[in-house]
Design a protein around this motif. Structure first.
Motif, short mmCIF file in Angstrom:
data_model
loop_
_atom_site.label_atom_id
_atom_site.label_comp_id
_atom_site.label_asym_id
_atom_site.label_seq_id
_atom_site.Cartn_x
_atom_site.Cartn_y
_atom_site.Cartn_z
N ASN A 15 0.82 -1.21 0.00
CA ASN A 15 0.00 0.00 0.00
C ASN A 15 0.86 1.26 0.00
N SER A 18 -1.02 4.81 -0.65
CA SER A 18 -1.83 5.61 0.26
C SER A 18 -1.04 6.75 0.90
N TYR A 103 -11.16 11.08 -6.65
CA TYR A 103 -10.88 10.83 -5.23
C TYR A 103 -11.97 11.48 -4.38
N SER A 158 -7.13 7.27 -8.06
CA SER A 158 -6.74 6.70 -6.77
C SER A 158 -7.31 5.30 -6.57
N GLN A 159 -8.62 5.15 -6.66
CA GLN A 159 -9.23 3.86 -6.36
C GLN A 159 -8.94 2.81 -7.44
N HIS A 186 -0.72 11.03 -7.39
CA HIS A 186 0.17 9.86 -7.48
C HIS A 186 1.27 9.99 -8.52
N LYS A 209 4.18 10.44 -1.58
CA LYS A 209 3.87 9.12 -2.11
C LYS A 209 5.07 8.54 -2.86
N ALA A 333 -11.11 6.48 1.62
CA ALA A 333 -9.86 5.76 1.82
C ALA A 333 -9.45 5.71 3.29
N THR A 336 -11.67 1.44 6.83
CA THR A 336 -11.10 0.13 6.54
C THR A 336 -12.20 -0.91 6.42
N PRO A 352 -5.00 -1.96 0.44
CA PRO A 352 -6.29 -1.29 0.60
C PRO A 352 -7.44 -1.98 -0.13
N MET A 354 -11.06 -0.58 -1.12
CA MET A 354 -11.70 0.74 -1.11
C MET A 354 -13.07 0.70 -1.77
N SER A 367 0.12 -1.86 -4.85
CA SER A 367 1.19 -0.95 -5.28
C SER A 367 2.46 -1.73 -5.57
#
Length: 393
Positions: A15, A18, A103, A158-159, A186, A209, A333, A336, A352, A354, A367
């Motif tokens: 991850n 994140s 996001y 992001s997701q 990112h 990041k 995000a 959890t 993650p 999400m 990632s």
């Protein structure tokens, strides 16, 4: 590679996307700056800081292909989104265009500003899985109208971890007299950047990041003809400064109140440190992480019995997969999912889960950073498969 970070050796950490992870050498540099600041805080903050910021800004400008005069350091990309959108002075007849992949925090900013003005947020429904970058282009352009004031465009979603064809979209949108704000949270360190060539009106991104700077390091880039109209969301001393040796843009953004500037000052150290980890520096880092993300994607797709959800050209250093709906009403995000907790507490995997496009729909995102390896993706594929079977039983 993991020896360069403080990451828990017992955790399979997938991850990085994140919050990043800062190398030990960069944290040591931050300690140096903090010690220097605390030995004589007034000298550091009042007499030395501006020169240090200008040097860090120049080095960042070289890395992202941007004029330092247009770069403002900020604490995170959400701050940059707020600063631009809330500086627009929207009219009730205007619209902001976003995609369904935006996001959650950025979507909230757009909705907040639109609600205050009586304006409207228009959503382009970009599919996922996706077959081609053309689908992103087409879905966004069809939402443009004579009411469109701004298009907010992810560089990397992001997701869903998609690399968006932003250059083509920026050219088309801005040829119609409409500004583009790129949410590049990112992108730096994942993708090569040339902000001068992109020529978006606004570009904001995180540096904690994929550049691996300390948390609290980000930037906003504003094209020259838009700088006078963009104000930080915290107004401070720069608003009525009589100084003429610095731009209004930097006077306002560089000081929004007492803060810890060391994350910004460590950006050059992060750029140097990561580049020293592999022969070939940043281009090789980006290549390796891309290759590993593709390999991880293929391992998981095969285990799940699905096709890769996006073409190779739309993958950077992350990959995402839709998984069966959950029961928890997670919304962002910061929440959890129970599956994410189970992966950590039972299998020692941090990855993650999400909500997307809306609860109870959800995605798994992995990632790829230098400290990851192929067996990490085999491990998560097996664990997720087992836990999903348990959920269904």
């Amino acid at each position: 590679m993991k020896q360069h970070w403080l990451l828990d050796p017992d955790i399979t950490f997938l991850n990085h996307g994140s919050f990043g992870a800062t190398p030990i050498a960069v944290l040591a540099k931050q300690d140096e700056f903090r010690t220097r600041m605390e030995r004589e805080p007034v000298r550091f903050m009042i007499r030395e800081l501006e020169v240090l910021l200008d040097d860090a800004r120049a080095q960042l400008g070289d890395f992202v292909g941007a004029d330092p005069a247009g770069i403002a350091f900020i604490p995170n990309a959400t701050y940059g989104i707020n600063s631009v959108v809330r500086s627009l002075d929207l009219d009730k007849n205007e619209e902001i265009v976003v995609t369904a992949h935006e996001y959650n925090a950025t979507r909230n900013v757009a909705e907040f500003a639109a609600q205050l003005a009586g304006a409207r947020v228009v959503v382009a429904e970009v599919p996922f899985p996706i077959a081609s970058p053309d689908e992103v282009f087409g879905r966004i352009i069809e939402k443009i109208s004579d009411r469109t004031r701004l298009v907010i465009l992810d560089h990397v979603t992001s997701q869903t971890a998609l690399v968006v064809p932003i250059a083509r979209i920026i050219d088309e949108v801005q040829s119609r007299g409409i500004d583009v704000l790129v949410d590049g949270a990112h992108a730096p360190g994942m993708l090569p950047l040339d902000l001068r060539a992109l020529d978006a009106a606004y570009y904001t991104a995180n540096l904690h990041k994929w550049v691996c700077a300390p948390k609290g390091a980000a930037f906003l880039y504003v094209r020259e003809n838009r700088r006078a109209s963009v104000r930080p969301i915290a107004i401070s001393h720069g608003a009525n400064s009589s100084r003429t040796d610095r731009s209004r843009f930097h006077l306002e953004f560089d000081w929004t109140g007492t803060f810890d500037p060391t994350p910004w000052l460590c950006v050059p150290e992060a750029l140097r440190t990561l580049a020293s980890f592999v022969v070939g520096g940043w281009p090789e880092i980006m290549r390796r992480n891309h290759v590993l993300a593709l390999r991880g994607r293929d391992i998981i797709a095969k285990r799940f019995g699905v096709s890769p959800p996006a073409p190779d050209a739309m993958i950077g250093s992350m990959a995402a997969f839709r998984i069966p709906d959950g029961s928890a009403l997670t919304t962002s995000a910061l929440d959890t999912d129970p599956l994410q907790d189970a992966l950590l507490f039972e299998f020692k995997i941090e990855v993650p889960i999400m909500p997307w496009p809306r609860p109870p729909n959800r995605v798994l995102r992995v990632s790829a950073q230098l400290y990851n390896e192929e067996r990490d993706y085999e491990k998560v594929a097996d664990a997720v498969t087992l836990l999903l079977q348990r959920e269904r039983s």
